[in-house]
Scaffold this active site. Structure first.
Site, mmCIF file in Angstrom:
data_model
loop_
_atom_site.group_PDB
_atom_site.id
_atom_site.type_symbol
_atom_site.label_atom_id
_atom_site.label_comp_id
_atom_site.label_asym_id
_atom_site.label_seq_id
_atom_site.Cartn_x
_atom_site.Cartn_y
_atom_site.Cartn_z
ATOM 1 N N VAL A 12 86.338 46.410 22.860
ATOM 2 C CA VAL A 12 85.269 45.722 23.592
ATOM 3 C C VAL A 12 84.314 46.717 24.244
ATOM 4 O O VAL A 12 83.091 46.569 24.171
ATOM 5 C CB VAL A 12 85.854 44.769 24.650
ATOM 6 C CG1 VAL A 12 84.730 44.110 25.459
ATOM 7 C CG2 VAL A 12 86.712 43.697 23.993
ATOM 8 N N ILE A 131 81.482 32.309 23.437
ATOM 9 C CA ILE A 131 81.124 30.932 23.773
ATOM 10 C C ILE A 131 80.657 30.865 25.224
ATOM 11 O O ILE A 131 81.418 31.211 26.128
ATOM 12 C CB ILE A 131 82.330 29.985 23.596
ATOM 13 C CG1 ILE A 131 82.871 30.061 22.175
ATOM 14 C CG2 ILE A 131 81.938 28.558 23.937
ATOM 15 C CD1 ILE A 131 84.149 29.278 21.984
ATOM 16 N N LYS A 200 93.262 31.589 30.352
ATOM 17 C CA LYS A 200 91.913 31.041 30.229
ATOM 18 C C LYS A 200 91.788 29.692 30.929
ATOM 19 O O LYS A 200 90.768 29.425 31.585
ATOM 20 C CB LYS A 200 91.551 30.921 28.745
ATOM 21 C CG LYS A 200 91.429 32.271 28.050
ATOM 22 C CD LYS A 200 91.246 32.127 26.547
ATOM 23 C CE LYS A 200 91.159 33.485 25.869
ATOM 24 N NZ LYS A 200 91.072 33.367 24.392
#
Length: 409
Positions: A12, A131, A200
């Site tokens: 990342v 998203i 999450k």
């Protein structure tokens, strides 16, 4: 010129640097500021890397540089990520992170630290990768009274379950294929046992309902025990098995969160989310329900969300209070338990007559939605009634092989 520091130069972190320089001019036009990657913090050296000259090994270098206004935390885990992020916030540097564990376990502390120092702690990338869901919840949907959020929050498990559904693969070969394609880690426990999705849904629950929900407070069950026969029975009744993370407000005002395999019927949009894609559905009194869909992980999709947060942070003059929640370590009265969970149920049993299912359903006061020789689906009921149905099946000589709740969309 303001500098950005990147903590961690793995998948990342390197994606953040790559995407920044690919679109630097556009980012600067968007923010109205000249920006530069000032430092990359990592324990390793990167000889031959085009940005090797930016690598440092001591967080103090970043803390002492007043030109560093923004930090992208891409390290993962809580140690030393938590201490590093807190120190950056205390030094007046806004932080954007992709670290779901950090936000799920320490988000309340870091949000408070950001508020005290008039900076921001943003974490769009921690749920759903590319998203957009965190920002819409506290901006676009802010006029709604949100009653529930649910979704497919882990692409690895979704890929495995799709292979079982579409290609009649058993769990082990489907997992092996996911590992071969790079969708699953060598140790896939965080995915297939539900831990990733649990973190999450913690973040979503905390943001929507305003109090920190911790991972150990969420009922979590993964897909490790899901069999091909379970998937086939659900398919026969017009559904697909998905790993669903859900948080909803009950009638008494308490909040119920869970992560578990559920049968999602074909008339739900979530049943058609396949492969490594994720989707989050939000129920609000103004929008009824709306769904956010896209890639839930990956180098550049996640980097895109991190940089989106940094761009937003550059534009902010003070802490964004709407993206926040209260600590709740000592007050759990607002949380419901899995005993309060109500849903239809899909039972898989040893072969027996369909009449047995109908008889028991009538006796305990539920509706028989569907029946086959090796299982049935009954209407919504609580845990107590679901257990009673199971006991009655056993008394009739039926072996209960699995019981999977059905999602009500």
């Amino acid at each position: 010129m303001k500098k950005i520091a990147v903590l961690g130069y793995g998948v990342v972190g390197s994606g953040v640097v790559e995407l920044f320089y690919r679109n630097q001019k556009k980012i600067e036009i968007n923010t109205g500021e000249r920006l530069e990657i000032g430092y990359i913090l990592d324990l390793r050296e990167f000889p031959g890397d085009p940005y090797a000259d930016k690598v440092v090994h001591d967080i103090q270098v970043i803390l002492d540089d007043q030109e560093v206004g923004y930090v992208a935390e891409c390290m993962g885990g809580t140690n030393p990520a938590f201490d590093f992020c807190r120190c950056c916030l205390e030094a007046g540097k806004s932080v954007a992170t992709s670290n779901k564990q950090l936000v799920a376990e320490k988000g309340d502390i870091l949000l408070q630290t950001a508020k005290e120092n008039h900076v921001n702690f943003f974490f769009e990338a921690s749920v759903g990768g590319a998203i957009p869901i965190i920002r819409p919840l506290h901006t676009c949907l802010a006029a709604n009274d949100i009653s529930a959020v649910a979704g497919i929050l882990n692409g690895t498990t979704n890929f495995i379950l799709q292979k079982m559904f579409d290609e009649n693969m058993r769990f082990a070969p489907a997992l092996e294929l996911a590992q071969k394609l790079g969708y699953a880690e060598r140790d896939p426990s965080a995915d297939i046992d539900g831990g990733d999705a649990c973190r999450k849904i913690c973040i979503l629950a905390s943001l929507v309902f305003g109090k920190h929900v911790y991972p150990d407070q969420i009922y979590t069950k993964g897909i490790r025990d899901i069999t091909l026969e379970d998937v086939q029975l659900a398919q026969r009744f017009g559904g697909a098995v998905k790993l669903i993370g859900i948080v909803k407000r009950l009638e008494d005002g308490r909040v119920l969160s869970s992560v578990m395999p559920m049968v999602v019927m074909q008339d739900s949009l979530l049943s058609h989310v396949n492969g490594v894609f994720n989707a989050v559905m939000v129920w609000g009194d103004g929008v009824d329900k709306t769904m956010f869909y896209g890639r839930g992980a990956g180098k550049l999709p996640t980097a895109s969300a991190v940089l989106g947060d940094i761009i937003d942070e550059v534009k902010q003059k003070d802490t964004v209070l709407s993206q926040s929640w209260e600590s709740a370590e000592e007050d759990t009265s607002f949380l419901a338990t899995i005993d309060d969970f109500k849903a239809p149920r899909c039972y898989r049993t040893s072969p027996c007559g369909k009449g047995i299912f109908a008889k028991i359903a009538t006796e305990i006061g539920v509706e028989l939605i569907g029946a086959a020789e090796n299982g049935c689906m009954i209407s919504e009921c609580n845990q107590k009634i679901a257990e009673a149905f199971k006991r009655c099946l056993a008394q009739e000589g039926a072996e209960i092989l699995s019981r999977i709740p059905v999602m009500i969309d």
